[in-house]
Design a protein around this motif. Structure first.
Motif, PDB file in Angstrom:
ATOM      1  N   LYS A 148      -8.775   0.731  -2.719  1.00 49.30           N
ATOM      2  CA  LYS A 148      -7.378   1.028  -2.349  1.00 49.30           C
ATOM      3  C   LYS A 148      -7.305   2.253  -1.435  1.00 49.30           C
ATOM      4  N   ARG A 149      -8.072   3.258  -1.746  1.00 53.88           N
ATOM      5  CA  ARG A 149      -8.043   4.504  -0.984  1.00 53.88           C
ATOM      6  C   ARG A 149      -8.684   4.366   0.399  1.00 53.88           C
ATOM      7  N   THR A 150      -9.677   3.489   0.532  1.00 52.19           N
ATOM      8  CA  THR A 150     -10.434   3.407   1.778  1.00 52.19           C
ATOM      9  C   THR A 150     -10.101   2.184   2.639  1.00 52.19           C
ATOM     10  N   ALA A 151      -9.224   1.317   2.183  1.00 54.20           N
ATOM     11  CA  ALA A 151      -8.925   0.081   2.926  1.00 54.20           C
ATOM     12  C   ALA A 151      -8.333   0.394   4.299  1.00 54.20           C
ATOM     13  N   ARG A 152      -8.862  -0.273   5.316  1.00 55.09           N
ATOM     14  CA  ARG A 152      -8.405  -0.128   6.699  1.00 55.09           C
ATOM     15  C   ARG A 152      -8.401  -1.509   7.341  1.00 55.09           C
ATOM     16  N   LEU A 153      -7.553  -1.678   8.343  1.00 57.81           N
ATOM     17  CA  LEU A 153      -7.475  -2.922   9.092  1.00 57.81           C
ATOM     18  C   LEU A 153      -8.293  -2.781  10.366  1.00 57.81           C
ATOM     19  N   LEU A 154      -9.120  -3.765  10.650  1.00 58.93           N
ATOM     20  CA  LEU A 154      -9.974  -3.750  11.834  1.00 58.93           C
ATOM     21  C   LEU A 154      -9.273  -4.478  12.978  1.00 58.93           C
ATOM     22  N   CYS A 155      -9.141  -3.826  14.116  1.00 55.04           N
ATOM     23  CA  CYS A 155      -8.579  -4.485  15.297  1.00 55.04           C
ATOM     24  C   CYS A 155      -9.639  -5.456  15.830  1.00 55.04           C
ATOM     25  N   PRO A 156      -9.303  -6.749  15.960  1.00 58.71           N
ATOM     26  CA  PRO A 156     -10.295  -7.702  16.446  1.00 58.71           C
ATOM     27  C   PRO A 156     -10.593  -7.558  17.943  1.00 58.71           C
ATOM     28  N   HIS A 157      -9.772  -6.782  18.662  1.00 63.57           N
ATOM     29  CA  HIS A 157      -9.973  -6.610  20.105  1.00 63.57           C
ATOM     30  C   HIS A 157     -10.877  -5.426  20.432  1.00 63.57           C
ATOM     31  N   CYS A 158     -10.571  -4.260  19.858  1.00 63.84           N
ATOM     32  CA  CYS A 158     -11.349  -3.062  20.209  1.00 63.84           C
ATOM     33  C   CYS A 158     -12.282  -2.601  19.101  1.00 63.84           C
TER      34      CYS A 158
END
Length: 176
Positions: A148-158
């Protein structure tokens, strides 16, 4: 009642702006009905024709369409829902769910007949739009608290990991 107790009320409590608008006195009368900012909110079961036909409503959120069976003598629950919103010229029915089988899935058929639009966000780093998907969510292994603390969304473009602080701005700038 279980959906209201286990999901809806905790969600409302976790959103202070909504929780302060809940009429707690009137909402205590029935577990599955409440007033929020003077607007009624009811959680009903699709298997009950009385619940689906007892009142006109502006917006219906219809979850798990494939699991809702036709009601004897009443027809399909989606038709009953359409009759409930017909009173309102801008009434809406939002249907969600997981397809059960490819050949007979009512939710898949609705998707195929619809616009197939998907909500997209602009990346705060490269400005390219993308649809947020589970496979783009990254987190550190360990306990659920670590995830929960470390979750991030990855941009599929950059390929940038997007910090949570950007979420509100991204959603505000989102488009179909």
């Amino acid at each position: 009642e279980s959906v209201s107790r286990a999901r809806l009320k905790p969600m409302l409590r976790s959103t202070p702006m909504l929780w302060e608008r809940v009429d707690k006195a009137r909402s205590r009368l029935r577990t599955n009905e409440m007033l929020i900012g003077g607007q009624p909110l009811a959680v009903v079961w699709a298997g009950s024709p009385i619940e689906l036909s007892s009142r006109p409503v502006h917006t219906i959120l219809f979850d798990e369409r494939d699991l809702a069976e036709d009601l004897p003598g009443q027809g399909n629950p989606l038709s009953l829902a359409a009759a409930r919103v017909a009173t309102f010229p801008d009434g809406k029915i939002v249907v969600t769910g997981t397809p059960t089988t490819a050949d007979e899935s009512a939710i898949a058929a609705l998707y195929e007949a619809g616009t197939k639009f998907r909500w997209t966000w602009p990346c705060p780093h490269c400005s390219e739009f993308f649809a947020p998907e589970y496979k783009l969510l990254k987190w550190d292994s360990g306990s659920p608290a670590v995830a929960k603390r470390t979750a991030r969304l990855l941009c599929p473009h950059c390929g940038t990991l997007i910090e949570d602080q950007h979420r509100t701005a991204m959603n505000s700038a989102g488009r179909y």
